[in-house]
Design an enzyme around this catalytic site. Structure first.
Site, PDB file in Angstrom:
ATOM      1  N   ALA A  64       0.833  -1.200   0.000  1.00 44.51           N
ATOM      2  CA  ALA A  64       0.000   0.000   0.000  1.00 44.51           C
ATOM      3  C   ALA A  64       0.868   1.251   0.000  1.00 44.51           C
ATOM      4  CB  ALA A  64      -0.914  -0.002   1.220  1.00 44.51           C
ATOM      5  N   GLY A 104      -0.332  -5.433  -0.030  1.00 41.72           N
ATOM      6  CA  GLY A 104      -1.375  -5.502  -1.046  1.00 41.72           C
ATOM      7  C   GLY A 104      -0.901  -6.126  -2.340  1.00 41.72           C
ATOM      8  N   GLU A 107      -1.277  -9.705  -1.847  1.00 41.27           N
ATOM      9  CA  GLU A 107      -2.711  -9.997  -1.843  1.00 41.27           C
ATOM     10  C   GLU A 107      -3.296  -9.947  -3.251  1.00 41.27           C
ATOM     11  OE1 GLU A 107      -4.344  -8.456   2.392  1.00 41.27           O
ATOM     12  OE2 GLU A 107      -3.210  -6.984   1.235  1.00 41.27           O
ATOM     13  N   GLU A 127       2.444  -5.821   7.112  1.00 42.29           N
ATOM     14  CA  GLU A 127       1.568  -4.810   7.712  1.00 42.29           C
ATOM     15  C   GLU A 127       1.755  -4.673   9.217  1.00 42.29           C
ATOM     16  OE1 GLU A 127      -0.530  -6.124   3.927  1.00 42.29           O
ATOM     17  OE2 GLU A 127       0.629  -7.083   5.522  1.00 42.29           O
TER      18      GLU A 127
END
Length: 252
Positions: A64, A104, A107, A127
């Site tokens: 992110a 992300g 992901e 994270e």
């Protein structure tokens, strides 16, 4: 330049490229919006049978955009909707991971159906190091992909895993020396030559069946077989096999 690019490297194959090289392809609102726009478009495009998701030749996506996250308060966080455009696409999607796929980025790769990686690839969910948890499926897809204990090791430490370790864990299907994008396109071309309706049915049954009892999932599989018996492609495939010729599939 757009943060998400659409390319057509081969017949029936689309390539979606995350394009923020100045930020190591960090995922910001523009990237999320682009992903959520382009994948439904490709899903509806009858000329597209397989999709490759890629970054650059050195980084897939480094997570992110923390500069964007730093300005978010609780209200912004509640309004935040993770991108599910990849996951909801009915067509096969191949992740071509060169370099880092973190947060992300990891992901996004796990929302795909097949993950290829180059030998320099690194996967991680870091994270926890900034006081957060994965927010685009990492806590759910990672244990399903590599098992609870491997996933908890990654999630609780924030440590990265190499391409070789990701292959051993079952997160990655192939490790390619150098740029893995050409291999991903080659594989996409192979899939695109096969019956697209059957490919979409396989994806639907596998995804839906994962959350069903075995008995219910097997019934779904049977319904899928029954549906495909009514397609031209099924008849073409069987006839081509009997006649010892290459089939030509139309997606009908």
């Amino acid at each position: 330049m757009s943060a998400v690019l659409l390319e057509r490297p081969a017949q029936h194959v689309a390539l979606v490229r995350i394009n923020r090289p100045q930020a190591r392809n960090a995922l910001n609102a523009e990237v999320r919006a682009g992903i959520n726009t382009v994948f439904p478009q490709l899903d509806a495009d009858s000329e597209v049978r397989c999709i490759v998701l890629a970054g650059s030749d050195t980084v897939f996506a480094a997570g992110a955009d923390l500069k964007e996250r730093a300005t978010m308060d609780v209200v912004d966080a509640v309004k935040f909707i993770p991108s599910q455009g990849i996951r909801n696409c009915r067509k096969p999607v191949i992740a071509a991971v060169n370099g880092y796929a973190l947060g992300g980025g990891c992901e996004y790769a796990m929302q795909c159906d097949i993950i290829l990686a180059n030998d320099k690839a690194r996967f991680g969910q870091p994270e926890i190091k900034v006081g957060l948890v994965p927010g685009a499926g990492g806590t759910q897809r990672l244990p399903r992909a590599i098992g609870k204990f491997n996933a908890m090791w990654m999630l609780l430490t924030g440590n990265f895993v190499s391409a070789a370790d990701a292959l051993r864990m079952g997160l990655v299907c192939e490790v390619i020396e150098g740029n893995c994008e050409p291999r991903a396109i080659e594989l996409a071309k192979q899939i695109a030559e096969l019956p697209p309706l059957a490919a979409m049915q396989i994806k639907e049954v596998v995804q839906a069946g994962a959350d069903m009892s075995l008995d219910s999932a097997l019934k779904l599989e049977t319904k899928s077989i029954q549906l495909l018996h009514g397609t031209r492609d099924m008849r073409e495939g069987v006839n081509a096999f009997i006649e010892k010729r290459k089939p030509s599939f139309e997606g009908r």
